[in-house]
Design a protein around this motif. Structure first.
Motif, PDB file in Angstrom:
ATOM      1  N   GLY A 166      -0.568  -7.188  19.136  1.00 15.22           N
ATOM      2  CA  GLY A 166      -0.232  -7.834  17.713  1.00 15.22           C
ATOM      3  C   GLY A 166       0.357  -6.670  16.893  1.00 15.22           C
ATOM      4  O   GLY A 166       0.859  -5.779  17.295  1.00 15.22           O
ATOM      5  N   GLU A 167       0.438  -7.201  15.670  1.00 19.46           N
ATOM      6  CA  GLU A 167       1.065  -6.303  14.491  1.00 19.46           C
ATOM      7  C   GLU A 167       0.051  -5.559  14.129  1.00 19.46           C
ATOM      8  O   GLU A 167      -1.127  -5.402  14.185  1.00 19.46           O
ATOM      9  N   VAL A 168       0.637  -4.092  13.500  1.00 16.73           N
ATOM     10  CA  VAL A 168      -0.150  -3.079  13.085  1.00 16.73           C
ATOM     11  C   VAL A 168       0.339  -2.827  11.483  1.00 16.73           C
ATOM     12  O   VAL A 168       1.374  -3.398  11.187  1.00 16.73           O
ATOM     13  N   ARG A 169      -0.536  -2.197  10.730  1.00 14.91           N
ATOM     14  CA  ARG A 169      -0.023  -1.791   9.570  1.00 14.91           C
ATOM     15  C   ARG A 169      -0.879  -0.624   9.026  1.00 14.91           C
ATOM     16  O   ARG A 169      -1.834  -0.161   9.584  1.00 14.91           O
ATOM     17  N   PHE A 170      -0.064   0.129   8.295  1.00  6.35           N
ATOM     18  CA  PHE A 170      -0.691   1.495   7.820  1.00  6.35           C
ATOM     19  C   PHE A 170      -0.914   1.201   5.987  1.00  6.35           C
ATOM     20  O   PHE A 170      -0.036   1.262   5.532  1.00  6.35           O
ATOM     21  N   ASP A 171      -2.156   1.308   5.964  1.00  7.25           N
ATOM     22  CA  ASP A 171      -2.806   1.272   4.600  1.00  7.25           C
ATOM     23  C   ASP A 171      -3.104   2.831   4.109  1.00  7.25           C
ATOM     24  O   ASP A 171      -3.418   3.516   4.712  1.00  7.25           O
ATOM     25  N   ILE A 172      -2.949   2.865   2.727  1.00  2.00           N
ATOM     26  CA  ILE A 172      -3.721   3.970   1.995  1.00  2.00           C
ATOM     27  C   ILE A 172      -4.955   3.615   1.175  1.00  2.00           C
ATOM     28  O   ILE A 172      -4.592   2.479   0.334  1.00  2.00           O
ATOM     29  N   ILE A 173      -6.116   4.124   1.021  1.00  2.00           N
ATOM     30  CA  ILE A 173      -6.888   3.781   0.010  1.00  2.00           C
ATOM     31  C   ILE A 173      -6.983   4.985  -0.641  1.00  2.00           C
ATOM     32  O   ILE A 173      -7.487   6.008  -0.108  1.00  2.00           O
ATOM     33  N   ALA A 174      -6.598   5.004  -1.910  1.00  2.00           N
ATOM     34  CA  ALA A 174      -6.609   6.175  -2.926  1.00  2.00           C
ATOM     35  C   ALA A 174      -7.721   5.811  -3.839  1.00  2.00           C
ATOM     36  O   ALA A 174      -8.058   4.746  -4.462  1.00  2.00           O
ATOM     37  N   ILE A 175      -8.597   6.916  -3.812  1.00  2.71           N
ATOM     38  CA  ILE A 175      -9.801   6.869  -4.977  1.00  2.71           C
ATOM     39  C   ILE A 175      -9.859   7.925  -5.807  1.00  2.71           C
ATOM     40  O   ILE A 175      -9.828   9.231  -5.268  1.00  2.71           O
ATOM     41  N   LEU A 176     -10.239   7.877  -6.795  1.00  2.56           N
ATOM     42  CA  LEU A 176     -10.232   8.631  -7.970  1.00  2.56           C
ATOM     43  C   LEU A 176     -11.822   8.697  -8.131  1.00  2.56           C
ATOM     44  O   LEU A 176     -12.240   7.779  -8.653  1.00  2.56           O
ATOM     45  N   ILE A 177     -12.455   9.760  -8.101  1.00  2.00           N
ATOM     46  CA  ILE A 177     -14.082   9.657  -8.268  1.00  2.00           C
ATOM     47  C   ILE A 177     -14.318  10.501  -9.298  1.00  2.00           C
ATOM     48  O   ILE A 177     -14.091  11.802  -9.597  1.00  2.00           O
ATOM     49  N   GLN A 178     -14.796  10.055 -10.524  1.00  2.00           N
ATOM     50  CA  GLN A 178     -15.077  10.886 -11.717  1.00  2.00           C
ATOM     51  C   GLN A 178     -16.444  11.503 -11.689  1.00  2.00           C
ATOM     52  O   GLN A 178     -17.382  10.897 -11.078  1.00  2.00           O
ATOM     53  N   ARG A 179     -16.479  12.293 -12.473  1.00  2.00           N
ATOM     54  CA  ARG A 179     -17.740  13.333 -12.391  1.00  2.00           C
ATOM     55  C   ARG A 179     -19.008  12.304 -12.801  1.00  2.00           C
ATOM     56  O   ARG A 179     -20.370  12.713 -12.304  1.00  2.00           O
ATOM     57  N   GLU A 180     -19.041  11.518 -13.685  1.00  2.00           N
ATOM     58  CA  GLU A 180     -20.315  10.500 -14.102  1.00  2.00           C
ATOM     59  C   GLU A 180     -20.301   9.633 -12.947  1.00  2.00           C
ATOM     60  O   GLU A 180     -21.347   8.802 -13.127  1.00  2.00           O
TER      61      GLU A 180
END
Length: 122
Positions: free
Chosen positions: A91-105
């Motif tokens: 089947g088909e494939v996909r390339f994703d990015i999950i970008a996360i900014l984690i704050q100090r709090e």
């Protein structure tokens, strides 16, 4: 353990929770082939999704997704090709990015970029 490793693990856990909550099936995590590692391999709607997770504590030097450069994309694509071959996925494939900014709090901002890239030569 270095704090950047802790940040990476926390980012991957947040990404996995996000994917599961939005209906993705997690097939593999931290899957390696040669020098390449794919953070999360998921499945949804008959499609295999290769997910690169980028977690940062700040965006002073750019957004997390900006750090998935062409070299990294090529490594991911090579590993993805091997995974597709081993799984005999037609089947088909996909390339994703999950970008996360984690704050100090402890708060975070998650950006799931679907179809983030298609590696050259693929």
């Amino acid at each position: 353990m270095a704090s950047h490793n802790d940040l990476g693990r926390k980012g991957e856990a947040l990404a996995k929770a996000h994917l599961e909550a939005t209906g993705y099936e997690i097939m593999d995590e931290n899957w390696c082939h040669g020098k390449a590692e794919i953070d999360i391999i998921a499945y949804k709607n008959k499609q295999i999704i290769f997910v690169e997770v980028k977690a940062r504590s700040g965006n002073y030097f750019g957004e997390p997704e900006d750090f998935v450069d062409k070299r990294k994309q090529k490594l991911i694509a090579t590993a993805a090709g091997e995974y597709i071959y081993l799984m005999n996925h037609q089947g088909e494939v996909r390339f994703d990015i999950i970008a996360i900014l984690i704050q100090r709090e402890g708060t975070h901002r998650l950006n799931h970029i679907e179809d983030a890239f298609w590696p050259a030569g693929q």
